[in-house]
Each structure stands twice: as C-alpha cells, then as structure tokens.
Design a protein around this motif. Sequence first.
Motif, PDB file in Angstrom:
ATOM      1  N   ARG A   1       0.832  -1.206   0.000  1.00 47.05           N
ATOM      2  CA  ARG A   1       0.000   0.000   0.000  1.00 47.05           C
ATOM      3  C   ARG A   1       0.869   1.260   0.000  1.00 47.05           C
ATOM      4  NH1 ARG A   1      -2.808  -3.520   3.561  1.00 47.05           N
ATOM      5  NH2 ARG A   1      -4.724  -4.278   2.576  1.00 47.05           N
ATOM      6  N   VAL A   2       1.974   1.214   0.709  1.00 41.26           N
ATOM      7  CA  VAL A   2       2.914   2.347   0.696  1.00 41.26           C
ATOM      8  C   VAL A   2       3.447   2.557  -0.716  1.00 41.26           C
ATOM      9  CG1 VAL A   2       5.191   3.125   1.472  1.00 41.26           C
ATOM     10  CG2 VAL A   2       3.568   2.175   3.127  1.00 41.26           C
ATOM     11  N   ALA A   3       3.856   1.474  -1.366  1.00 39.52           N
ATOM     12  CA  ALA A   3       4.390   1.572  -2.733  1.00 39.52           C
ATOM     13  C   ALA A   3       3.330   2.103  -3.691  1.00 39.52           C
ATOM     14  CB  ALA A   3       4.892   0.206  -3.193  1.00 39.52           C
ATOM     15  N   GLU A   4       2.116   1.590  -3.571  1.00 36.92           N
ATOM     16  CA  GLU A   4       1.032   2.042  -4.442  1.00 36.92           C
ATOM     17  C   GLU A   4       0.737   3.521  -4.232  1.00 36.92           C
ATOM     18  OE1 GLU A   4      -1.997  -0.655  -3.264  1.00 36.92           O
ATOM     19  OE2 GLU A   4      -1.174  -2.341  -4.432  1.00 36.92           O
ATOM     20  N   ALA A   5       0.828   3.972  -2.975  1.00 39.05           N
ATOM     21  CA  ALA A   5       0.587   5.389  -2.688  1.00 39.05           C
ATOM     22  C   ALA A   5       1.642   6.266  -3.341  1.00 39.05           C
ATOM     23  CB  ALA A   5       0.561   5.618  -1.171  1.00 39.05           C
ATOM     24  N   ARG A   6       2.906   5.842  -3.231  1.00 42.45           N
ATOM     25  CA  ARG A   6       3.980   6.633  -3.852  1.00 42.45           C
ATOM     26  C   ARG A   6       3.781   6.718  -5.357  1.00 42.45           C
ATOM     27  NH1 ARG A   6       5.579  10.548  -3.488  1.00 42.45           N
ATOM     28  NH2 ARG A   6       6.219  10.197  -1.328  1.00 42.45           N
ATOM     29  N   ILE A   7       3.450   5.614  -5.987  1.00 39.07           N
ATOM     30  CA  ILE A   7       3.237   5.604  -7.441  1.00 39.07           C
ATOM     31  C   ILE A   7       2.085   6.535  -7.806  1.00 39.07           C
ATOM     32  CG2 ILE A   7       2.484   4.176  -9.385  1.00 39.07           C
ATOM     33  CD1 ILE A   7       3.941   1.808  -7.931  1.00 39.07           C
ATOM     34  N   ALA A   8       0.978   6.422  -7.085  1.00 44.21           N
ATOM     35  CA  ALA A   8      -0.212   7.204  -7.411  1.00 44.21           C
ATOM     36  C   ALA A   8       0.020   8.696  -7.207  1.00 44.21           C
ATOM     37  CB  ALA A   8      -1.392   6.736  -6.553  1.00 44.21           C
ATOM     38  N   ILE A   9       0.699   9.062  -6.113  1.00 46.82           N
ATOM     39  CA  ILE A   9       0.957  10.475  -5.843  1.00 46.82           C
ATOM     40  C   ILE A   9       1.836  11.076  -6.924  1.00 46.82           C
ATOM     41  CG2 ILE A   9       2.102  12.090  -4.273  1.00 46.82           C
ATOM     42  CD1 ILE A   9       1.216  10.242  -1.956  1.00 46.82           C
ATOM     43  N   ASP A  10       2.893  10.357  -7.292  1.00 45.87           N
ATOM     44  CA  ASP A  10       3.812  10.893  -8.315  1.00 45.87           C
ATOM     45  C   ASP A  10       3.134  10.980  -9.681  1.00 45.87           C
ATOM     46  OD1 ASP A  10       5.740  11.209  -6.425  1.00 45.87           O
ATOM     47  OD2 ASP A  10       6.950   9.486  -7.026  1.00 45.87           O
ATOM     48  N   GLN A  11       2.312  10.014 -10.018  1.00 42.54           N
ATOM     49  CA  GLN A  11       1.574  10.092 -11.277  1.00 42.54           C
ATOM     50  C   GLN A  11       0.648  11.303 -11.292  1.00 42.54           C
ATOM     51  OE1 GLN A  11      -0.293   6.210 -11.250  1.00 42.54           O
ATOM     52  NE2 GLN A  11       1.061   5.440 -12.847  1.00 42.54           N
ATOM     53  N   ALA A  12      -0.067  11.490 -10.186  1.00 46.00           N
ATOM     54  CA  ALA A  12      -1.004  12.620 -10.109  1.00 46.00           C
ATOM     55  C   ALA A  12      -0.266  13.952 -10.145  1.00 46.00           C
ATOM     56  CB  ALA A  12      -1.844  12.515  -8.833  1.00 46.00           C
ATOM     57  N   ARG A  13       0.892  14.003  -9.522  1.00 45.84           N
ATOM     58  CA  ARG A  13       1.664  15.248  -9.523  1.00 45.84           C
ATOM     59  C   ARG A  13       2.119  15.605 -10.935  1.00 45.84           C
ATOM     60  NH1 ARG A  13       5.272  13.853  -6.414  1.00 45.84           N
ATOM     61  NH2 ARG A  13       4.562  14.804  -4.471  1.00 45.84           N
ATOM     62  N   LEU A  14       2.633  14.628 -11.655  1.00 44.71           N
ATOM     63  CA  LEU A  14       3.099  14.895 -13.017  1.00 44.71           C
ATOM     64  C   LEU A  14       1.938  15.337 -13.918  1.00 44.71           C
ATOM     65  CD1 LEU A  14       5.652  11.988 -13.481  1.00 44.71           C
ATOM     66  CD2 LEU A  14       6.160  14.435 -13.391  1.00 44.71           C
ATOM     67  N   LEU A  15       0.781  14.718 -13.760  1.00 42.36           N
ATOM     68  CA  LEU A  15      -0.379  15.104 -14.551  1.00 42.36           C
ATOM     69  C   LEU A  15      -0.822  16.528 -14.199  1.00 42.36           C
ATOM     70  CD1 LEU A  15      -2.387  14.077 -16.668  1.00 42.36           C
ATOM     71  CD2 LEU A  15      -3.806  13.208 -14.789  1.00 42.36           C
TER      72      LEU A  15
END
Length: 414
Positions: free
Chosen positions: A307-321
């Motif tokens: 869940r920690v890994a998934e959160a990091r991926i999701a946050i960074d994707q959303a930030r770039l978008l």
Amino acid sequence: MNFEPSARSQEYLERVKRFVREHIEPAEARFAAQLQADHAGGDWRRWRVPPEMEEWKAKARAEGLWNLFLPDAKLGAGLSTLEYAPIAQEMGRSLIAPEVFNCNAPDTGNMEVLWRYGSEEQKKQWLEPLLAGEIRSVFCMTEPEVASSDATNMQATAVLDGDHVVLNGRKWWSSGLGHPKAKIAIFMARTPAQDQDRHHQHSMVLVPLDAPGVKVERMLPVFGEYDTPHGHGEVRFENVRLPASNVISGLGKGFEIAQGRLGPGRIHHCMRCLGAAERALELMIDRGMKRTAFGKPLLNLGGNRERVAEARIAIDQARLLTLYAAWKMDEVGALGAMSEISAIKVVAPSVLQKVVDDAIQIFGGAGVSNDTPLAGFFAQARTLRLADGPDEVHKGVIARIELARRGFSRSDRS
C-alpha cells in the motif's frame, strides 16, 4: 516542457516549507482543539478565529509570503501557474496553512475574478481589502433545488431594473459564509435573454452580505463537522436590489468568467490534495513502523508495504499530470487545457482519498478522530470529488474532447 521549479519558485517554496514546519504544524492540534471548544454550541454567528491565525498572517505578510497565487508581480508574487503549483502543494500539507498566506479558497478564485474582470471601482472596493487579508469572501453558485452539475439548470436570477439589478434565489454550499470576516459574495445567476445562447444567459454579481434581502439560513455540516470558522452555508437572496455597477464585466458574462475562475482554482485544489496525500503517507509510514502487533511493526502486516508503494506511485503520477495541466494552462489558457484540468480534477482528490483511507486503517480509531489531520483530509478529498464539478462531469468533458479529435460532431457526441 520542463517541470523543474524555477529559481524563484524554489526560493518561495523553501520559505513556505520552513514557515509551515516551524509555526503551523506544531500548533495544528492546539488550534483545532480551540476551534472545537469555542464552537461547540453550533451557533455560527458566534464563530471566532483563534488569535494565532492573525499573528501567523501578519508574520507571513511581513516575510513576503503573501498572495503567492496571483500572477501579478505588483499585487502578488507574479508566479505562473506552474511556478505556484509546488508551493500550493506545500500549503496543502495543513488544512489551515492556505489562509495563513492569503491563498485560501474561495478567496483566491474570487480575487482572480476581480483582478481579471472587475472594474476599477470593484477592485478598489473589494479586491484591495481581499488582497490585504482584511476581509473574506464567498462564492454562491450551487443550488439546493436543481442538479448543479449542469450550471444551465440554475434557477437564481439577476434581472436588470433601470440602473439596478435585482437578485432572487437560494444557494448552498457557499464556502466561507460563516467566517467572521466574510463581507462580500459573488452570486452567479441567470439573466435570460432571447437573443443569446444558453452560455450567455448568466451573470456574476458582487453582493455585500449585509445587503437587505440576504439571509443566511444555516451552516451545513460535512461528515458531522462544520468546518469552523469558515463554514459552508445555505443563503437566500430575496429581492436583493443593488446598483448595476455590481455586475462583474457585464450581464451575460457569467460562463466566460466561470471558466477563467475555475481553471486555476482546480489546479490549486489538486496541488493541495497532493500535499495532503504526501503528509498522510508520511504519517502512515511513521505510525506503521512505530506501532507493533503480533510481534511485528504494523507496516509489515497485511500487505501494508504494498500500500505504501502504491501510494507513492499514485501520488507521483497525479503530480506529473497536475504539473502538465499547469504548464499547458500557462501556455494556451484554461480553455485550451480543459481536458488536462478535468483529468487532474478527477485524479488528485481520488488519490488523496485512497491514501488517507489506507493511513486511517493503520491508525485505527485514532485515524477517524481529530487527533490527526486524517479525518479532515478525507472529508476534503471526498468533498472535492463533488466541488467544482463532480467526477462524472469532468470525465464527460474529457470524452467529448477525445471524440472531437476523431472528427465526431457535437450532435454525434450528445
């Protein structure tokens, strides 16, 4: 296309970051407890802002950390949307930080409306005290009797009568209405005209909240909390008669103004969401590594590391978008970046909601209390999936634009 913060953006970011860490975060729990104690009675007319807020605001303004959202070097920091984005993210780590820097909604959007579309008289009377942080403002658009996801459903009216405009209607979820400094509202209403299409039949009008015929009927709780001292109110406008000079940019300009207002505002919301998500993830990790169950740290149980890994991926994707949307809006304007702005408005609150939900699970009962900012972050995320257009409307915008790229006409797309 370069998303690296400019030197000017980075300098402001470091100063805001230091201010939030040194002054705001250590006092958040005390500030929240004071609000809860002061407002336990539920009478919004008695709501007060803790003195600490005014002290922080004075200090922030003295340090030049003021009106950072406004792309005007004389009235604000003069930052582009892309330059302001990481700063808004930093402010989003705290539910109270944006107000400290005079960068809080709905004031930022209302100030941009006045800055872009207001007359010199309107700027003098209302923009200047808003920029100084002397007053607060409200935006009145959503209505209780209609599906407000379609603004053409609006029932409230603004009718010209000689050199006056007469307002009638009921609005709700008018954020900031309970604030002791709230003095002015921007009221969006229909001004039907037979010779105009449906997107030129709405107007925005400046309404002093003490004008005769304006009645605040109640404050609306969000998940049982009243979001003091700002509040989200239901207000009735009954034969409110104002000078025609209170109309912003002229009758029939409401939709045009709304597009100019909501583009930057949505990006600001999304960046604040990402700041909140970052903090929720930090809290989740710290709690999960310090708390043990069944002989192990919580983070080593039940798939929590994933869940920690998934959160990091999701946050960074959303930030770039979000950064891409900010860059595109700077390049071609809000209308040219409609698809990207709609995309981030769907993604960022959803990412925040998921990250906070996982963090609450790690915290257990403490996560749904007011002992951490998590419950407030969750309410923020869930509310933003409705505010400024629900997810479904934004997905519809994206789909419509995609179909148009393939050559399908509006009639094919409807």
